[in-house]
Design a protein around this motif. Structure first.
Motif, PDB file in Angstrom:
ATOM      1  N   SER A 240       3.866   6.186  28.955  1.00 55.88           N
ATOM      2  CA  SER A 240       4.961   6.474  29.875  1.00 55.88           C
ATOM      3  C   SER A 240       5.144   7.971  30.083  1.00 55.88           C
ATOM      4  N   PHE A 241       5.847   8.323  31.166  1.00 56.29           N
ATOM      5  CA  PHE A 241       6.162   9.723  31.420  1.00 56.29           C
ATOM      6  C   PHE A 241       7.005  10.298  30.289  1.00 56.29           C
ATOM      7  N   TYR A 385      17.568   9.848  47.141  1.00 53.95           N
ATOM      8  CA  TYR A 385      17.597   9.623  45.687  1.00 53.95           C
ATOM      9  C   TYR A 385      16.223   9.838  45.049  1.00 53.95           C
ATOM     10  N   PRO A 386      16.062  10.939  44.333  1.00 52.28           N
ATOM     11  CA  PRO A 386      14.773  11.152  43.660  1.00 52.28           C
ATOM     12  C   PRO A 386      14.449  10.045  42.656  1.00 52.28           C
ATOM     13  N   GLN A 387      15.479   9.347  42.180  1.00 53.06           N
ATOM     14  CA  GLN A 387      15.257   8.252  41.210  1.00 53.06           C
ATOM     15  C   GLN A 387      14.363   7.152  41.781  1.00 53.06           C
ATOM     16  N   PHE A 388      14.317   7.038  43.102  1.00 53.75           N
ATOM     17  CA  PHE A 388      13.442   6.026  43.697  1.00 53.75           C
ATOM     18  C   PHE A 388      11.975   6.288  43.369  1.00 53.75           C
ATOM     19  N   GLN A 389      11.683   7.525  42.944  1.00 55.26           N
ATOM     20  CA  GLN A 389      10.292   7.841  42.584  1.00 55.26           C
ATOM     21  C   GLN A 389       9.957   7.477  41.137  1.00 55.26           C
ATOM     22  N   GLU A 390      10.953   7.037  40.395  1.00 59.32           N
ATOM     23  CA  GLU A 390      10.677   6.675  38.995  1.00 59.32           C
ATOM     24  C   GLU A 390       9.908   5.363  38.921  1.00 59.32           C
ATOM     25  N   GLU A 391       8.973   5.325  37.994  1.00 55.37           N
ATOM     26  CA  GLU A 391       8.154   4.128  37.843  1.00 55.37           C
ATOM     27  C   GLU A 391       8.982   2.988  37.237  1.00 55.37           C
ATOM     28  N   VAL A 392       8.853   1.793  37.838  1.00 56.24           N
ATOM     29  CA  VAL A 392       9.383   0.579  37.204  1.00 56.24           C
ATOM     30  C   VAL A 392       8.175  -0.149  36.628  1.00 56.24           C
ATOM     31  N   PHE A 393       8.060  -0.155  35.313  1.00 61.90           N
ATOM     32  CA  PHE A 393       6.882  -0.756  34.693  1.00 61.90           C
ATOM     33  C   PHE A 393       7.039  -2.269  34.672  1.00 61.90           C
TER      34      PHE A 393
END
Lengths: 506, 506
Positions: A240-241, A385-393
């Motif tokens: 993970s990041f 929303y920059p959070q939309f770029q977060e990976e959903v594993f």
């Protein structure tokens, strides 16, 4: 074979630590019975000291001998395959088919790296002979040598192909680097079985003790102690990041900086031209839907972002894609932790904007099963929303409706670095996608045309990596024979007589 | 030509900053008249923004066009050579012969990188065609692309070959990376003349504005602002350990980690077997003495450590070496700052142990001239003080008397990473030096036999770099065509039809 729960400090089983843990059988929703004992600092020190002592011996073995070691690891893994696949399935919730495929990939990689060092000019050896006609200049010979002991971290989602005897280990061992694996606490039993095969192979082929060690640990402390150890000369990580980033920080705080290669996943955007949907809506939905949910979406290259133009066929595509995802039904995730993350992270994304239309979102069960999810938002929302770029594993994807192709380009321009990017377009629309290709080039390690990113082929032409945060150093690949260059450095020998040179370099 | 003291922000001269400074004429011991204006944050921002905008255009130019740009830079430098050599000498205390040699090396490097990208497979392009007989797999094509805008730092000791249009700049421009140079404050005039040539070449060959900028600064702030800028994608540095290390820390604190290549010099140990002195004492003293004091000892590869065995011929060697160094007499150092450092650092080393026998230590003058120094200590003393491993930048060397060859090995084993190591031994003593070679292999970027480390040939077989702290990443070289790989990353194109592929990759 019996799983002991102990660490391999070189060829010796050891269990001095005080931290204990168990792995989890996701499919049966119960804990496995083996108690794993985390390595303590003394064991870590011993493993690193052994690796450091083994290094100069192992480095200077012939390529043939190291290749034979790798092939023997493969043979030993094959011998214990039944036990291996059994524990693999009990520690991952994945099925026998996947276990077998991953085992075969592991065996293939061991063979590939053996072949690479036996048959290719992987040292990039160059000799420049002295030219007596100009100012006397000596003969220079440049060749690659290994860096030293490498720390490798088992990946949660690839218990075989990117863990104990996976790509990082095989590539490092191939070129002469001893390896210390920090096994993944979700599949330490699988790790121990593979470690046993490696140790057996090392003994059978006369490798120096310490060429390989396998350490268990549930908490993070040991991982950080490992990568900050002065005798560790490089690190390979897949995960993970947040995990990669934390280790990176520890590496940055070392007195001696060392190469740190982390593959930290990404959301692997797919841009879909309306003209592509016009022709092949159902076929594309089928391919992308299956890619989203492949292996419960637990691949680094899982497509978590779909960029479309809000036109007639887009809604039809959403309907088709929803059908495909619903059809795939519930899937078992590797571990309760990953399931929790999936629910939490996808819920977080869905709550960011009220206007999100949730197209596939079912109540979740008590066990480790989940269903694919799909959400739809506008480009403006995505940008807000920059959070939309977060990976959903997991098997989640976010579909963005853009006004036009230009908006897709702008959106890709604002993306962080990605392992992959894909463009679906008819062959008649080459010209219109040229600007999008240019933007994608700065963002990805691999760019696909009318193809899905899952399924990373192990070949010299593969790049598995990409601009940060997809990887910590975009100049290298984690997959394919080229991945050895993470662990090599050049050295030049100047003015050495030929007869001596052949004794001191391979 | 008139030197303005201004910064090049792309092709525009600019002087908004409030910090001013002058360069120094060491030979005449006076300040030069031009007032240099340090760039301010606004100018830095403009330069980086221009570079970032130029990048996608510059990246996708043909190799022929970029090669033509490099060759034109050489032509433009040649045109203004008279002015260039004049200001070079006035800013460095070095003579016309050295200036001319360094200019020629700069021109050669520009030609070399032009030739490399025009004629070699520097992109390491690999295509793996789909194999229809097994599971349908798409065609993959892997190729190298540039990282983006690069920050380059002028080196104090190489005002031409490792500064404005030096190796770092030429290698980065060759492969499609725009460059922003932070000129060295000791030779900003030389930097401006070269920058003028680069800008003229960029205009004549139609390069996008922003492909090159040149910033002045006396204080360190601008350097740190430059390397932490999000649009800077890699850094090339040649200089001191303290300077390189400080910049490295700033790079490590970025949100996005980027490649940082620093060549930070070393003490370049030479191990001399007693049997070598038995045969060639005077000849070896002559070669090593000249290497120690070459260019007033201001080379990264200057041999600052001589490892001998305390036997009969060693004292004779010391006598001969002292003679050679005394014979070379006084030499002008590049800058008052470097002279001060030389005195301070060599005095510090000499004061570490009372028993140090100073063999060549004269009173120092008011001007920028210095004399070579040589100190002798025992192996025990060397091991007791890690400070003995610190580089003394200038014509100083430390001779260590060891009990035997085993002690030399132990001493090398305890050394930090080095650019180079050398062994002087008769060809009859191959076997006895094998263990020493093995130890050296882990410590150096280049290992020499009966040869001195100064004189770094620019060729594909050269490694200029080495384990930390000689360089910040031993996997790369700062010299030779291979130095381009610091600025390149792989990208794979999957499933693209041939006719489109040739339009999107070079």
């Amino acid at each position: 074979m019996e799983i002991t729960g102990k660490n391999f400090i070189g060829d010796r089983l050891s269990s001095l630590g005080e931290e204990h843990y168990k792995t989890f059988d996701s499919l049966r929703n119960v804990e496995n019975k083996t108690l794993f004992i985390s390595a303590n600092t003394k064991e870590l020190e011993e493993a690193v000291t052994l690796a450091d002592a083994a290094f100069p011996i192992y480095r200077d073995l012939s390529d043939t001998k190291r290749a034979f070691f790798l092939k023997t690891i493969g043979d030993e893994i094959l011998k214990i395959s039944e036990d291996l696949i059994d524990i693999y399935c009990r520690e991952t919730g994945l099925d026998v088919e996947r276990a077998t495929a991953e085992r075969d990939r592991t065996l293939f990689q061991l063979q590939l790296f053996a072949k690479t060092i036996e048959t290719e000019n992987w040292r990039n050896k160059i000799t420049k002979t002295a030219q007596p006609d100009i100012t006397p200049k000596p003969t220079l010979t440049k060749t690659n040598i290994p860096l030293g002991p490498i720390a490798v971290f088992g990946a949660s989602n690839f218990p075989l192909a990117y863990s104990t005897a996976g790509g990082d280990t095989a590539s490092a061992l191939a070129v002469g680097c001893p390896v210390i694996v920090k096994s993944h606490p979700m599949h330490s039993g699988t790790g121990e079985v593979v470690a046993t095969a490696i140790i057996r192979a090392a003994q059978k082929t006369g490798m120096p003790n310490g060429v390989f060690s396998n350490l268990n640990a549930k908490s993070y402390q040991l991982s950080h102690d490992l990568v900050r150890h002065p005798k560790i000369k490089a690190v390979g990580f897949t995960g993970s990041f947040s995990g990669g980033n934390a280790l990176q920080k520890t590496v940055f705080n070392r007195e001696e900086p060392i190469p740190f290669f982390a593959e930290m996943g990404s959301i692997n955007p797919i841009a879909i031209l309306p003209q592509a949907l016009e022709n092949d809506c159902q076929k594309i939905a089928d391919r992308i839907g299956n890619s989203i949910a492949l292996g419960a979406g637990q691949f680094c290259t899982q497509p978590g972002l779909l960029l479309t133009v809000d036109e007639a066929h887009t809604d039809q595509f959403i309907v088709e894609l929803t059908k495909v995802l619903k059809g795939l039904g519930q899937q078992c995730m590797i571990n309760p932790e990953l399931k929790k993350n999936y629910i939490r992270q996808s819920d977080k994304i869905n709550r960011l904007e009220k206007s999100i239309q949730i197209l596939s979102h079912k109540a979740q069960w008590d066990n480790q099963f989940v269903e694919p999810k799909l959400s739809v938002i506008s480009a403006d929302q995505f940008i807000a929303y920059p959070q939309f770029q977060e990976e959903v594993f997991g098997p989640f994807s976010l579909l963005v409706k853009c006004k036009n192709l230009k908006e897709i380009e702008r959106l890709v321009f604002n993306l962080k670095g990605q392992l992959t990017g894909s463009i679906f377009a008819p062959k008649t629309h080459y010209k219109s996608i040229l600007p999008l290709i240019q933007v994608f080039k700065s963002k990805v390690g691999r760019l696909l045309f009318n193809d899905v990113p899952t399924g990373v082929e192990v070949t010299a032409a593969m790049t598995h990596g990409g601009p940060y945060p997809a990887s910590s150093d975009s100049r290298f690949t984690a997959v394919g024979p080229g991945s050895i260059y993470r662990w090599l450095r050049p050295i030049t020998f100047q003015n050495w007589p030929k007869e001596l040179l052949k004794k001191i370099i391979n």
